[in-house]
Structures are given as structure tokens and as C-alpha cells.
Design a protein around this motif. Structure first.
Motif, mmCIF file in Angstrom:
data_model
loop_
_atom_site.group_PDB
_atom_site.id
_atom_site.type_symbol
_atom_site.label_atom_id
_atom_site.label_comp_id
_atom_site.label_asym_id
_atom_site.label_seq_id
_atom_site.Cartn_x
_atom_site.Cartn_y
_atom_site.Cartn_z
ATOM 1 N N ARG A 65 77.682 60.243 -22.957
ATOM 2 C CA ARG A 65 76.883 60.335 -24.193
ATOM 3 C C ARG A 65 75.406 60.090 -23.907
ATOM 4 N N LYS A 161 71.748 59.386 -29.588
ATOM 5 C CA LYS A 161 71.590 57.928 -29.756
ATOM 6 C C LYS A 161 70.180 57.561 -29.300
ATOM 7 N N TYR A 165 65.761 53.622 -34.346
ATOM 8 C CA TYR A 165 66.781 53.072 -35.245
ATOM 9 C C TYR A 165 66.164 52.333 -36.426
ATOM 10 N N GLU A 194 78.814 58.157 -41.073
ATOM 11 C CA GLU A 194 78.992 57.020 -40.159
ATOM 12 C C GLU A 194 78.154 55.874 -40.704
ATOM 13 N N PRO A 196 75.215 52.675 -39.742
ATOM 14 C CA PRO A 196 74.013 52.640 -38.903
ATOM 15 C C PRO A 196 74.306 52.366 -37.432
ATOM 16 N N THR A 197 75.422 51.680 -37.151
ATOM 17 C CA THR A 197 75.779 51.404 -35.746
ATOM 18 C C THR A 197 77.282 51.513 -35.512
ATOM 19 N N ASN A 199 81.207 53.931 -36.341
ATOM 20 C CA ASN A 199 81.958 55.032 -36.937
ATOM 21 C C ASN A 199 82.972 54.489 -37.945
ATOM 22 N N THR A 221 82.687 56.166 -28.943
ATOM 23 C CA THR A 221 83.560 55.849 -27.808
ATOM 24 C C THR A 221 84.686 54.906 -28.255
ATOM 25 N N THR A 222 84.365 54.016 -29.186
ATOM 26 C CA THR A 222 85.388 53.069 -29.672
ATOM 27 C C THR A 222 86.442 53.819 -30.491
ATOM 28 N N SER A 258 81.306 49.663 -30.305
ATOM 29 C CA SER A 258 81.281 48.777 -29.152
ATOM 30 C C SER A 258 80.753 47.418 -29.625
#
Ligand code: PLP
Length: 292
Positions: A65, A161, A165, A194, A196-197, A199, A221-222, A258
Motif C-alpha cells: 500500500r 494514505k 490528515y 470509512e 478517518p483512520t 475501515n 490491511t486489518t 492497525s
């Protein structure tokens, strides 16, 4: 301030993105130039990777990513072997801790210079017990983007990403003003996106569903690891177009990422949601215990 065991690795990067050296330095020593584009324009990309007892988790998808975010910003392709080495060195120094994290940053570098800047910051994780067990409240917020923004306006970098932010953090503050703990974005055409940080994973009719990744969001990824785990448990999963109306018939939901792992959602706006304590605990035990 940071945890006393925090660790900082600086990467010496060539203009091509090649990692020439990785140096562990004093985390409190000055490390960035005042004209660093990461700081002055948020012009770069990052990944935050959780570490379980010294093992970086979902390392390969995080690196993949990173490379795809870098490509979207026309940054030099990151030298993934070099970045892996930096991450492993940080992770090694944190191996005594059950849960920690490392944030890796790749920026366009010092304004006017010819080489990107890179560093990796690691430290032990905070305590996410309450979010994982009692759950969090989320507020639905309009993101102001149509769900096809990634193809109509790629310069908005939806799905990369990036270091920019500030709007994500502003959304979280707005969620807090509304009495929630976190935000959940909705597109202008009514699709749930989603946080802000994190999913969203939502249980609908016994299926764990997550928004499709072609709506200008980050492929998590999580979420990917969690879906593989769920399949092994016999729990069906799918990517879906999810509307706020769909959320009203959900019987459980999680914000997954994560570091915090699976935060159970106990309310969406005014509507309370039951927390499936057993499934949340099983998800978090799996996520925290990953060794790769
Ligand atoms: N979406 C956004 C906008 C994020 O910033 C993050 C992670 O920080 C995620 C989703 C979750 O991604 P991951 O599970 O890979 O940490």
C-alpha cells in the motif's frame, strides 16, 4: 510526549528512493529540516503498522500500500527491502512489549532538494481495551466526495494514505462535538465509506460486510486479515455497497485498523447497536496475536 521506549530510525534515501542506510537515532534529537515538505505541505505518504511481541503485522500488505500511495503522488518508488529492514529494526527494539506500532513516513523531501525523506517511529501501544470491549460511538459525516471521486478527480488522492490528515482529524473532532468517539464518512451519493483512520466492518444478515474499495477509500490491511480469519471460522464475508439505511439493520459493527484493531461500534448517530462481546474478543485475540 512519547513513551520512554520510543525508537526512531532515519533512512538515508537516494533520489531514486533507494535506501542507502538505516540509522537508529535519539528520538528526541532534531531530525527534520524546516523546509521539509512532509511538514510544510503534508506532501508524502505513510503507513502505521502494528507490532505484536516484536512481529510487524500485515507487513507485506502495508508495504504494497505504501508503494501504491507513493505512485499516486508521483513519488519515487519506495525501496521495499530497505523499508522492511527499517521496520524490522524498530520492531526488534520493541519486542518486549505485547503491542506496539511503527509509523513509516516517505515524503517528497526538503523543498528544492532532490531526494525523498524517510523515517520510522515506533513505540508501545496505548490501551484500547475499552474500545475493543465496551465499544465506541460513531457519527456519520458527509465526506463531500462522490463515490467515484478516485476516477473523476485522481488529484484529490482519495484512496492514497497521504500525510494530509488534517481533514480526517477535523472530522474526528466534529464527531466528538456531536457526542461520538469517531467519525464514519458517507459519500455525497449516499454510500458509507470509512472512518478517518479505520475501515468499517458490519454484520448484515449474518454476513460480515465492508464497503467496496472502489469508492475512494483505503483498502484496509486489518479488514483483509479479519476477513481471511472469518472465512476460517465459517463466517461469510463480502464487499458491498452499504448505505446509511443498511446500517440501521446491522446487528453488530466494528471500526477496524492497525494498532486499535477491532473497535466494536455501540452506536451510530442516535441508534444504539449491540456489542457482540464474544466475537469482538475473538477478533481482537486473533489480530493482536498475529506474527506476520
Ligand atoms: N482508512 C483510513 C483512512 C486509514 O487511515 C486507515 C488506517 O490508518 C484505515 C482505513 C485502516 O487501514 P489498516 O487496517 O491497514 O490500518
Amino acid at each position: 510526549m512519547h513513551h520512554p521506549d520510543a525508537v526512531l530510525a532515519l533512512l538515508d534515501l537516494a533520489p531514486s528512493g533507494r535506501v542507502d542506510a538505516v540509522r537508529l537515532v535519539d528520538p528526541d534529537a532534531p531530525a527534520l529540516h524546516a523546509l521539509e515538505l512532509a511538514a510544510t505541505r503534508g506532501d508524502g505518504v505513510f503507513e502505521t503498522i502494528s507490532i505484536g511481541r516484536g512481529h510487524p503485522q500485515a507487513l507485506r500488505p502495508h508495504l504494497t500500500r505504501l508503494a501504491s500511495s507513493a505512485a499516486m503522488l508521483d513519488l519515487p518508488a519506495p525501496d521495499l527491502d530497505g523499508w522492511r529492514e527499517a521496520i524490522l529494526r524498530v520492531a526488534d527494539t520493541l519486542a518486549a512489549h505485547e503491542e506496539s506500532w511503527v509509523k513509516i513516513v516517505l515524503s517528497r523531501g526538503v523543498d528544492g532538494g532532490d531526494r525523498p525523506t524517510g523515517w520510522a517511529w515506533g513505540e508501545p501501544s496505548g490501551d484500547f481495551h475499552a474500545a475493543r470491549t465496551e465499544g465506541i460511538r460513531v457519527a456519520l459525516l458527509d465526506r463531500g466526495y462522490h463515490s467515484d471521486v478516485a476516477s473523476t478527480s485522481p488529484w484529490l488522492l482519495a484512496g492514497a494514505k497521504t500525510l494530509s490528515y488534517a481533514t480526517n482529524m477535523a472530522a474526528r473532532r466534529e464527531a466528538v462535538r456531536r457526542g461520538a468517539d469517531d467519525a464514519l464518512f458517507v459519500s455525497t451519493d449516499g454510500l458509507v465509506l470509512e472512518g478517518p483512520t479505520a475501515n468499517l466492518v458490519v454484520r448484515l444478515d449474518g454476513v460480515l460486510a465492508t464497503p467496496r474499495t472502489d469508492v475512494g477509500i483505503l483498502p484496509g490491511t486489518t479488514q483483509a486479515d479479519l476477513f481471511r480469519w472469518a472465512a476460517r471460522q465459517g463466517i461469510p464475508t463480502r464487499f458491498a455497497s452499504i448505505s446509511p439505511l443498511d446500517l440501521q439493520r446491522a446487528d453488530a459493527a466494528w471500526m477496524v485498523s492497525s494498532v486499535r484493531h477491532a473497535a466494536a461500534v455501540r452506536a451510530i448517530d442516535e441508534r444504539a447497536l449491540p456489542v457482540d462481546a464474544q466475537l469482538s474478543a475473538a477478533m481482537n485475540a486473533y489480530l493482536a496475536g498475529r506474527t506476520e
